[in-house]
Structure formats: C-alpha cells, structure tokens
Design a protein around this motif. Structure first.
Motif, PDB file in Angstrom:
ATOM      1  N   ASP A  59       8.571  17.884  -0.919  1.00  0.00           N
ATOM      2  CA  ASP A  59       7.703  17.105  -0.028  1.00  0.00           C
ATOM      3  C   ASP A  59       7.216  15.823  -0.695  1.00  0.00           C
ATOM      4  OD1 ASP A  59       8.035  19.132   1.778  1.00  0.00           O
ATOM      5  OD2 ASP A  59       6.175  20.164   1.227  1.00  0.00           O
ATOM      6  N   PHE A  60       6.944  15.881  -1.990  1.00  0.00           N
ATOM      7  CA  PHE A  60       6.442  14.699  -2.685  1.00  0.00           C
ATOM      8  C   PHE A  60       7.496  13.581  -2.714  1.00  0.00           C
ATOM      9  CE2 PHE A  60       5.856  12.181  -6.571  1.00  0.00           C
ATOM     10  CZ  PHE A  60       4.579  11.704  -6.335  1.00  0.00           C
ATOM     11  N   ALA A  61       8.755  13.977  -2.988  1.00  0.00           N
ATOM     12  CA  ALA A  61       9.826  12.974  -3.019  1.00  0.00           C
ATOM     13  C   ALA A  61      10.053  12.381  -1.636  1.00  0.00           C
ATOM     14  CB  ALA A  61      11.108  13.605  -3.554  1.00  0.00           C
ATOM     15  N   LEU A  62      10.011  13.241  -0.615  1.00  0.00           N
ATOM     16  CA  LEU A  62      10.186  12.747   0.748  1.00  0.00           C
ATOM     17  C   LEU A  62       9.064  11.780   1.128  1.00  0.00           C
ATOM     18  CD1 LEU A  62      11.266  15.995   2.621  1.00  0.00           C
ATOM     19  CD2 LEU A  62      12.682  14.033   2.076  1.00  0.00           C
ATOM     20  N   ASN A  63       7.840  12.142   0.773  1.00  0.00           N
ATOM     21  CA  ASN A  63       6.712  11.285   1.088  1.00  0.00           C
ATOM     22  C   ASN A  63       6.799   9.950   0.348  1.00  0.00           C
ATOM     23  OD1 ASN A  63       4.316  10.412   2.101  1.00  0.00           O
ATOM     24  ND2 ASN A  63       3.034  11.662   0.772  1.00  0.00           N
ATOM     25  N   SER A  64       7.197   9.991  -0.929  1.00  0.00           N
ATOM     26  CA  SER A  64       7.320   8.762  -1.724  1.00  0.00           C
ATOM     27  C   SER A  64       8.403   7.852  -1.156  1.00  0.00           C
ATOM     28  CB  SER A  64       7.636   9.108  -3.178  1.00  0.00           C
ATOM     29  OG  SER A  64       6.619   9.907  -3.739  1.00  0.00           O
ATOM     30  N   MET A  65       9.556   8.419  -0.784  1.00  0.00           N
ATOM     31  CA  MET A  65      10.639   7.633  -0.231  1.00  0.00           C
ATOM     32  C   MET A  65      10.237   7.007   1.112  1.00  0.00           C
ATOM     33  SD  MET A  65      14.530   8.822   0.598  1.00  0.00           S
ATOM     34  CE  MET A  65      13.975   9.927   1.873  1.00  0.00           C
ATOM     35  N   LEU A  66       9.538   7.787   1.919  1.00  0.00           N
ATOM     36  CA  LEU A  66       9.120   7.272   3.210  1.00  0.00           C
ATOM     37  C   LEU A  66       8.101   6.140   3.068  1.00  0.00           C
ATOM     38  CD1 LEU A  66       9.450   7.674   6.258  1.00  0.00           C
ATOM     39  CD2 LEU A  66       7.551   9.289   6.185  1.00  0.00           C
ATOM     40  N   ARG A  67       7.154   6.285   2.138  1.00  0.00           N
ATOM     41  CA  ARG A  67       6.154   5.249   1.913  1.00  0.00           C
ATOM     42  C   ARG A  67       6.800   3.987   1.333  1.00  0.00           C
ATOM     43  NH1 ARG A  67       0.781   6.699   1.775  1.00  0.00           N
ATOM     44  NH2 ARG A  67       0.365   5.234   0.087  1.00  0.00           N
ATOM     45  N   ARG A  68       7.787   4.159   0.435  1.00  0.00           N
ATOM     46  CA  ARG A  68       8.489   3.005  -0.127  1.00  0.00           C
ATOM     47  C   ARG A  68       9.231   2.235   0.966  1.00  0.00           C
ATOM     48  NH1 ARG A  68      12.106   5.436  -2.772  1.00  0.00           N
ATOM     49  NH2 ARG A  68      10.699   6.149  -4.412  1.00  0.00           N
ATOM     50  N   HIS A  69       9.866   2.980   1.849  1.00  0.00           N
ATOM     51  CA  HIS A  69      10.574   2.334   2.958  1.00  0.00           C
ATOM     52  C   HIS A  69       9.609   1.565   3.853  1.00  0.00           C
ATOM     53  CE1 HIS A  69      13.461   1.718   6.169  1.00  0.00           C
ATOM     54  NE2 HIS A  69      12.643   2.331   7.022  1.00  0.00           N
TER      55      HIS A  69
ATOM     56  N   ARG B  91       6.705   0.283   2.932  1.00  0.00           N
ATOM     57  CA  ARG B  91       6.205  -0.890   2.216  1.00  0.00           C
ATOM     58  C   ARG B  91       7.204  -2.039   2.262  1.00  0.00           C
ATOM     59  NH1 ARG B  91       4.177   2.978  -1.559  1.00  0.00           N
ATOM     60  NH2 ARG B  91       6.048   2.702  -2.831  1.00  0.00           N
ATOM     61  N   GLU B  92       8.477  -1.739   2.039  1.00  0.00           N
ATOM     62  CA  GLU B  92       9.502  -2.792   2.094  1.00  0.00           C
ATOM     63  C   GLU B  92       9.598  -3.394   3.490  1.00  0.00           C
ATOM     64  OE1 GLU B  92      13.038  -0.905   0.827  1.00  0.00           O
ATOM     65  OE2 GLU B  92      12.436  -0.754  -1.291  1.00  0.00           O
ATOM     66  N   LYS B  93       9.540  -2.555   4.492  1.00  0.00           N
ATOM     67  CA  LYS B  93       9.615  -3.051   5.865  1.00  0.00           C
ATOM     68  C   LYS B  93       8.398  -3.903   6.198  1.00  0.00           C
ATOM     69  CE  LYS B  93      10.503  -1.448  10.572  1.00  0.00           C
ATOM     70  NZ  LYS B  93      10.704  -0.242  11.422  1.00  0.00           N
ATOM     71  N   LYS B  94       7.217  -3.502   5.747  1.00  0.00           N
ATOM     72  CA  LYS B  94       6.006  -4.262   6.014  1.00  0.00           C
ATOM     73  C   LYS B  94       6.033  -5.604   5.296  1.00  0.00           C
ATOM     74  CE  LYS B  94       0.979  -3.800   5.895  1.00  0.00           C
ATOM     75  NZ  LYS B  94      -0.151  -2.909   5.491  1.00  0.00           N
ATOM     76  N   LYS B  95       6.540  -5.623   4.055  1.00  0.00           N
ATOM     77  CA  LYS B  95       6.643  -6.875   3.304  1.00  0.00           C
ATOM     78  C   LYS B  95       7.606  -7.848   3.998  1.00  0.00           C
ATOM     79  CE  LYS B  95       7.530  -8.598  -1.363  1.00  0.00           C
ATOM     80  NZ  LYS B  95       7.933  -8.224  -2.742  1.00  0.00           N
TER      81      LYS B  95
END
Length: 383
Positions: free
Chosen positions: A179-189, A191-195
């Motif tokens: 779950d932690f890896a999934l959450n980190s990957m989703l948040r990274r995605h 952040r990149e989309k928001k930037k």
C-alpha cells in the motif's frame, strides 16, 4: 396520538377523563380519521411507494419506482410468523386497479394483478455468483448424509474449475499488495501532473497578457499544429517598397496607348505621363506663339537690329517676291531696318531668320521634326 393532538384544545364541560379517557373516545372517532374508514373490514389506507418499475395493464404506461399511492392495506396470510400484506391502489393514469403483496421468503414484493414487472433483477446464477442456500436444501443437508456427500463432491468439482481464475486473481492482488508503494507512486504521478498543469497555465497567462486577450485558451492538439504548419504569414510591404514598385511599373510601361483603345487604368497612366512631360519641358516665352507646323510667330519688337540678320532675311525673302512687284535695293532695305530696330532685342539672328536656300516645301515639310521654324510676321494685319 389523540392525546398529543388534544393538548391545548377545547375540552367540553361534560368531559370526564376517567370515563372517556381521551377526546377521540369522547367524540367516538378513530385517531387516523378518514384513513380508518374501512377498518371494520380489516382495511387500512396507507401511503404506499412503488418498490420497482412496472407497466400498467390498463393503459400500458410505465410507472416508475418511487411513485406514491393511497393504497388499501389488508392482511392475507402468514409466512411462518411473518404476516403477508396485500396492497390495492388505483393507477393515476387510468381506472385500472393494481394489487401487490409482500413476499417474506424472498424479501420482495409480488404483483398479484393489474400490472407487470419491468425485469431488472440481478440473477446470481447467470452471473456465476455463489448462490445462497435455500431453507429446504439446508434442512436436507442437516438430515440426509448421502445428500450431504453428493453436495460436497459437487462443491469440490466447482472449486477445481474455478481454481485457475482464483489463483490469477490472487497473484494480481499480491503484486499490488504494498500500500505504501502504491500510495507513493500515485502521489508522485499527481505531483507531476499538477506541475505540468501549473506551467501550462503560466504560459497561457503570459500569452493572454501579451496579446491582451480575455478568452480562455484551449490546449494544443496535433491537428492544430498540422494546420498551423500549412499557413504562411506575409508582412505588408513598406511605403518605400510600394513607391519603388510603382516607379518600376511606370518606367517599363509603354508611352503610347494601345491600338484597341486603352482602359481606364492606362488612360490614367497616360495622363500622368503627359503631366510629367509637361513639367519637364521648358515653358514657352510669353511674347511668341507656336503654330501647328512648328512655326514660331514673334512680334515686330523682337526683330534684332543686326544688319547681318537684316541682310540675311532680305536675301532669304527675295525669291518669294511675287511677280509684277518692284524689289527694293539693299540700301533701302538696310535703311528701313534701321528705323525699326529696338534697343531691347539681343537675340542671335540664327534663332530668328530662316536659313539661306530654304524653299516653301522645306518650310512645310522640314527634315527634322523636332526643329521649329522661325518666321517674322511683323507686317501682317493680324498684329
């Protein structure tokens, strides 16, 4: 309920709480008033809500789920200890009556008459889901050993068929178990989309401020880029380029009009050229006039006082004397010229006298068309 509604109401003088108990019993009325008018027949009028979509058999119209009716509620039986109620209501679109009753065994409602159900139920067997065990089957499993054995064999065969699918689902779930890896990957995605969205918004705002636009800008697409690549923008020529092009056209244009007749543009061009020629040509003297044959007429005051010019003019005018007339001697001619001389004439005699040996044909048809012939008409009566 009657007591709650009877509070702060009028109590008659003969009302006795010990005898009557309530205002409803004093007035001999039911607390539900008109809804209990058929209570002696075991019928209570309630507000019934349609549990699912149906089609009316009388008018063939659709009646949606949630439509409410004033229905007559009546008890018609029991399922074990659970009562079964029947509801009778009139269709709001026609005079047909619809009857429905409860089905406690399946936790559902069943249409008795007057309508047909719009089939939207989920069939667990058709969708290969695990079915619930019925009550009769459950009792048989508890009492019959052979039936229980046969039912267990059927369950094991069903499990063997579904095992590959279950193992595949389990492997897919194990691959996404962190779950932690999934959450980190989703948040990274995110952040990149928001930037990227913020950068695009800043570019749009800069373009709007530069072009003074107040309209929202849409994102670019591949079709827009392809269309923009096909367009070619040309700047307007400057004033100097236009003037240079106009001069070039005037220089290369013919000076003479066409034989078929010039158009409006060519006539305008010819008028411009004529004006240019007249402006460049030196203005003629005010004291002389030019005839159709190029002969310049001057007044007698402009005749020079040189004796050579007078002699030349007398010699050139000699052959043109008509016959039968007396010719003057050279002395008389010179004397007459001295009496007519003017102090203001300082021109050369070559510009005023005709050349020697020139005949009348040379005067009418000169060899040089640009040269103008000069003659003296001082003795003419027109002056």
């Amino acid at each position: 309920m009657g007591e709650r509604k009877g509070q702060n109401k009028y109590y008659p003088p003969d009302f006795n709480p010990e005898k009557h108990g309530s205002l409803n019993r004093y007035h001999n009325s039911h607390p539900l008033r008109e809804r209990a008018r058929k209570l002696s027949q075991g019928i209570l009028i309630i507000r019934f809500e349609m549990p699912y979509n149906i089609w009316c058999d009388g008018c063939k119209n659709h009646i949606g789920m949630g439509v409410r009716y004033n229905a007559e509620k009546k008890k018609v039986g029991n399922y074990y200890t659970t009562p079964i109620y029947r509801f009778r209501m009139k269709c709001h679109l026609c005079v047909n009556y619809i009857e429905m009753q409860t089905d406690p065994a399946n936790c559902d409602y069943v249409i008795v008459s007057g309508a047909s159900r719009k089939e939207e139920r989920w069939d667990m067997e058709d969708n290969e889901q695990v079915l619930t065990t019925e009550h009769e089957k459950k009792e048989k499993l508890e009492t019959d050993a052979m039936f229980r054995l046969e039912h267990g064999e059927a369950d094991r065969s069903t499990l063997k068929k579904a095992l590959p699918t279950l193992s595949h689902i389990q492997e897919a779930q194990n691959a996404w178990k962190d779950d932690f890896a999934l959450n980190s990957m989703l948040r990274r995605h995110f952040r990149e989309k928001k930037k990227a969205m913020q950068e695009e918004e800043e570019k749009d705002q800069a373009l709007q401020a530069k072009a003074s636009l107040a309209i929202p800008l849409m994102p670019e697409s591949e079709d827009d880029r392809r269309l923009a690549a096909l367009l070619r923008l040309h700047t307007l020529d400057s004033y100097e380029d236009k003037q240079r092009l106009k001069r070039t056209e005037i220089i290369h244009r013919s000076w003479f009009p066409s034989a078929q007749g010039s158009s409006a543009s060519s006539s305008k061009a010819s008028n411009v050229l004529k004006k240019l020629c007249l402006s460049r040509r030196p203005p003629p003297s005010t004291s002389s006039t030019v005839g159709d044959l190029g002969i310049v007429r001057r007044r007698s005051q402009e005749v020079p006082e040189s004796p050579h010019c007078v002699a030349d003019s007398s010699l050139s005018a000699g052959p043109r004397t008509p016959p039968g007339t007396t010719q003057d001697t050279p002395q008389e001619t010179a004397k007459a010229s001295r009496t007519k001389k003017t102090p203001d004439s300082k021109r050369n005699c070559r510009d005023q006298a005709l050349p020697l040996g020139s005949s009348q044909e040379d005067l009418l048809h000169p060899s040089n068309p640009n040269a103008s012939l000069v003659a003296d008409y001082s003795d003419s009566e027109s002056e």
